[in-house]
Structures are given as C-alpha cells and as structure tokens.
Design a protein around this motif. Structure first.
Motif, mmCIF file in Angstrom:
data_model
loop_
_atom_site.group_PDB
_atom_site.id
_atom_site.type_symbol
_atom_site.label_atom_id
_atom_site.label_comp_id
_atom_site.label_asym_id
_atom_site.label_seq_id
_atom_site.Cartn_x
_atom_site.Cartn_y
_atom_site.Cartn_z
ATOM 1 N N VAL A 158 -39.547 -10.183 -43.033
ATOM 2 C CA VAL A 158 -39.508 -8.982 -42.187
ATOM 3 C C VAL A 158 -38.410 -9.102 -41.147
ATOM 4 N N SER A 159 -38.283 -10.315 -40.573
ATOM 5 C CA SER A 159 -37.250 -10.543 -39.554
ATOM 6 C C SER A 159 -35.855 -10.383 -40.136
ATOM 7 N N ASN A 160 -35.654 -10.952 -41.350
ATOM 8 C CA ASN A 160 -34.346 -10.834 -42.006
ATOM 9 C C ASN A 160 -34.015 -9.394 -42.330
ATOM 10 N N ALA A 161 -35.012 -8.637 -42.810
ATOM 11 C CA ALA A 161 -34.796 -7.223 -43.130
ATOM 12 C C ALA A 161 -34.456 -6.437 -41.879
ATOM 13 N N SER A 162 -35.165 -6.792 -40.789
ATOM 14 C CA SER A 162 -34.908 -6.107 -39.525
ATOM 15 C C SER A 162 -33.509 -6.399 -39.016
ATOM 16 N N LEU A 163 -33.090 -7.673 -39.154
ATOM 17 C CA LEU A 163 -31.741 -8.041 -38.723
ATOM 18 C C LEU A 163 -30.675 -7.349 -39.557
ATOM 19 N N ALA A 164 -30.967 -7.222 -40.887
ATOM 20 C CA ALA A 164 -30.006 -6.564 -41.782
ATOM 21 C C ALA A 164 -29.825 -5.117 -41.390
ATOM 22 N N GLN A 165 -30.969 -4.468 -41.003
ATOM 23 C CA GLN A 165 -30.884 -3.066 -40.620
ATOM 24 C C GLN A 165 -30.139 -2.897 -39.311
ATOM 25 N N GLN A 166 -30.222 -3.959 -38.442
ATOM 26 C CA GLN A 166 -29.584 -3.858 -37.140
ATOM 27 C C GLN A 166 -28.115 -4.274 -37.181
ATOM 28 N N THR A 167 -27.665 -4.808 -38.303
ATOM 29 C CA THR A 167 -26.271 -5.229 -38.417
ATOM 30 C C THR A 167 -25.345 -4.024 -38.253
ATOM 31 N N PRO A 168 -24.462 -4.063 -37.278
ATOM 32 C CA PRO A 168 -23.592 -2.902 -37.041
ATOM 33 C C PRO A 168 -22.663 -2.639 -38.225
ATOM 34 N N LEU A 169 -22.409 -1.378 -38.467
ATOM 35 C CA LEU A 169 -21.546 -0.974 -39.571
ATOM 36 C C LEU A 169 -20.124 -0.764 -39.070
ATOM 37 N N ASP A 170 -19.204 -0.675 -40.009
ATOM 38 C CA ASP A 170 -17.821 -0.337 -39.680
ATOM 39 C C ASP A 170 -17.713 1.175 -39.528
ATOM 40 N N SER A 171 -16.851 1.631 -38.634
ATOM 41 C CA SER A 171 -16.628 3.062 -38.405
ATOM 42 C C SER A 171 -15.282 3.460 -38.993
ATOM 43 N N ILE A 172 -15.319 4.336 -39.998
ATOM 44 C CA ILE A 172 -14.102 4.805 -40.659
ATOM 45 C C ILE A 172 -13.816 6.221 -40.169
ATOM 46 N N PHE A 173 -12.745 6.394 -39.426
ATOM 47 C CA PHE A 173 -12.393 7.700 -38.868
ATOM 48 C C PHE A 173 -11.427 8.403 -39.830
ATOM 49 N N THR A 174 -11.880 9.501 -40.428
ATOM 50 C CA THR A 174 -11.082 10.226 -41.412
ATOM 51 C C THR A 174 -10.759 11.624 -40.917
ATOM 52 N N SER A 175 -9.889 12.306 -41.637
ATOM 53 C CA SER A 175 -9.543 13.681 -41.287
ATOM 54 C C SER A 175 -10.708 14.627 -41.514
ATOM 55 N N GLU A 176 -11.724 14.187 -42.262
ATOM 56 C CA GLU A 176 -12.899 15.012 -42.543
ATOM 57 C C GLU A 176 -14.089 14.647 -41.660
ATOM 58 N N GLY A 177 -13.961 13.578 -40.863
ATOM 59 C CA GLY A 177 -15.063 13.170 -40.009
ATOM 60 C C GLY A 177 -15.272 11.672 -40.030
ATOM 61 N N LEU A 178 -16.370 11.212 -39.419
ATOM 62 C CA LEU A 178 -16.667 9.786 -39.292
ATOM 63 C C LEU A 178 -17.545 9.305 -40.443
ATOM 64 N N ILE A 179 -17.189 8.147 -41.012
ATOM 65 C CA ILE A 179 -17.992 7.506 -42.054
ATOM 66 C C ILE A 179 -18.481 6.167 -41.512
ATOM 67 N N LEU A 180 -19.803 5.973 -41.477
ATOM 68 C CA LEU A 180 -20.388 4.699 -41.071
ATOM 69 C C LEU A 180 -20.767 3.935 -42.333
ATOM 70 N N ALA A 181 -20.094 2.835 -42.585
ATOM 71 C CA ALA A 181 -20.311 2.082 -43.820
ATOM 72 C C ALA A 181 -19.756 0.677 -43.648
ATOM 73 N N GLU A 182 -19.875 -0.125 -44.698
ATOM 74 C CA GLU A 182 -19.316 -1.475 -44.706
ATOM 75 C C GLU A 182 -18.021 -1.474 -45.511
ATOM 76 N N VAL A 183 -16.914 -1.773 -44.860
ATOM 77 C CA VAL A 183 -15.618 -1.807 -45.541
ATOM 78 C C VAL A 183 -15.566 -3.022 -46.463
ATOM 79 N N LYS A 184 -15.292 -2.774 -47.731
ATOM 80 C CA LYS A 184 -15.254 -3.834 -48.731
ATOM 81 C C LYS A 184 -13.841 -4.353 -48.990
#
Length: 279
Positions: free
Chosen positions: A14-40
């Motif tokens: 449960v702790s690991n899952a909670s930490l995974a959910q709290q892991t901040p994402l990368d912010s991709i700023f595009t001409s169409e808006g903001l994408i919150l995701a993990e850059v691969k």
C-alpha cells in the motif's frame, strides 16, 4: 507470526502504491495545452511519453512542444516551437516564418497553398526591393489564414532585361509559391461550447488583402454584428455558416479562436478576408 508478516507486506504494498501515485509527473507544454505524463524519450523529431498507470507510449512532434518541466525541476526549451509566433490578426504577417526544409513542418497543420508575384515598375527597379515585396504578399496571405509557417515550394527571380532591337525590355519579377502551416488550430470543443449558447456576436474588425496587395486593408463599412446559423467540422477544421450586413459570403472558416475573439476567413476571386468578432 505468519499473519504479522502478511500484514507487514500488505502495508508495504500500500505504501509503495501510494508513493507511486505521489511521484510527480513531467509537464509537457504544447501549443494545444499542458500534458502531465512521464517523458520516455526525446528523439530528433518527436517526444515519447506515457500517462500515469499506462504502458502505452504516445508521441508528439517537437514542433508542437514549447518546453518540458521535468519532475526534477529542470526545464528544457524547444527551439522548434519557440520560433513560431502566435498569429491572431492579419497584421501579424511580419511574424510568419519561412522554411525551405519540409522536415520543419512535421506535426504542423497544413492550411492552404499560397502564391505571390511582384514586378518592378521599370527596368531600373531594385531587384531586392521587388523580391521583398513578393515575400510580404506571401506572408499576408498566410496571416489571413491564421498560419505562422510557410514551407517554400518555389522561388523564381528574373532580373531586369533591357530592350534590344529584337526584344522588348522587361522589368525584374519574383514569383513565389508555398504551403501555409500552423502549429495550432481552433479546437472544435471550444468552438462548440461557445457557439451552441450564443448566436450573435459583435464585430470588431474586417480586414482584407488583394492578390497584388502589399498591405492589409480595413473595410470602412464595418458591420455591427455577425449572426451564426450553424457550424460543422471537416478534416479537423471548423466552418461556420452565418451572415453579416454588407457581406455576400455565408460560409466561413474559423482560423483563430482565442484571446476572447473568433476570426473567420473567406476569399473570392480577387481578395482574401478576415472578420473578427468578440466572444
């Protein structure tokens, strides 16, 4: 003892899952808006990323990405998109970019083809001045379409030709052809949300340019309002049927929908037009 171990394992999961959910994402700023995701991956032409709790890898062309703010706090800017200015009015034509590389149009929206011709007045006309006039005409057409990039297909300049006994004199001329692109087009959902609730809009400007125009001109007879009858989507673009006093055309393409205004485009055999209304 066994139950105690199971309880500890459950708490750890449960702790690991909670930490995974709290892991901040990368912010991709595009001409169409903001994408919150993990850059691969950041490849030469595009950026790969995945959304939270998904294994699917998506991609977006660099031309549509302004910057990425990584979860570490580091910010990476992308010159491909930063070099593209926002076009809101026909007078923004000076901000239109030119490119001779087709690769620089990847990920952009193709709007239309454009053509311009400029001819010197005499055989003493300055070749550079005539050439600049042709490019100015081309950029005006692009701005009327809402485009911020012109991919040059052909450029032909002929110098002044002085007359002889057997050949008439001919002034210098430049002929240009290109394709207009934009890194952003009006979103159908934004247009739908506004036009469904409102039918009449106040007009704030009405500009046009002829095929041989070297500047944008304003219509002195500005209609007070524009009335929308209906609208539809075709090939990703939004078209509006409507009317305004003094304007014969009834079908318009939405080329800009931001900054609290909507700009429409249409053309006839001689001129191209922009009509802007307040939202």
């Amino acid at each position: 003892m066994f139950k105690k171990i199971l309880s500890l394992l459950a708490i750890a999961l449960v702790s690991n899952a909670s930490l995974a959910q709290q892991t901040p994402l990368d912010s991709i700023f595009t001409s169409e808006g903001l994408i919150l995701a993990e850059v691969k991956e950041i490849a030469p032409d595009f950026i790969k990323y995945s959304f939270p709790d998904e294994s699917l890898v998506n991609s977006i062309y660099k031309n549509n990405v302004q910057k990425i703010r990584f979860n570490s706090g580091r910010v990476q800017l992308f010159k491909e998109s930063l070099g593209l200015a926002e076009i809101n009015y026909a007078h923004d034509f000076t901000k239109v970019n030119l490119t001779h590389l087709e690769s620089e149009t990847k990920g952009l929206y193709k709007l239309d083809e454009v053509y311009a011709k400029a001819v010197g007045t005499t055989t003493l006309s300055n070749i550079t001045t005539v050439k600049e006039r042709a490019f100015r005409k081309l950029k005006i057409q692009a701005a009327l379409l809402g485009g911020n990039v012109i991919y040059m297909l052909d450029q032909n300049t002929v110098g002044n030709q002085f007359g002889t006994e057997y050949q008439a004199a001919k002034a210098t001329e430049t002929i240009l052809t290109g394709i207009v692109y934009s890194n952003s087009i009006p979103k159908v959902e934004d247009v739908t949300a506004t036009l469904n609730d409102k039918k009449t809009f106040a007009v704030n400007s009405n500009f046009f340019a002829g095929r041989n125009s070297t500047d944008v001109e304003g219509n002195p007879f500005l209609p007070e309002s524009f009335s929308v009858e209906d609208f539809y989507q075709e090939n990703g673009f939004v078209y509006v049927r409507g009317h305004a006093k003094g304007i014969k055309n009834t079908l318009f393409k939405v080329v800009s929908f931001k900054n609290n205004q909507m700009t429409l485009y249409w053309k006839d055999k001689k001129k191209a037009y922009n009509l802007s209304v307040d939202l």
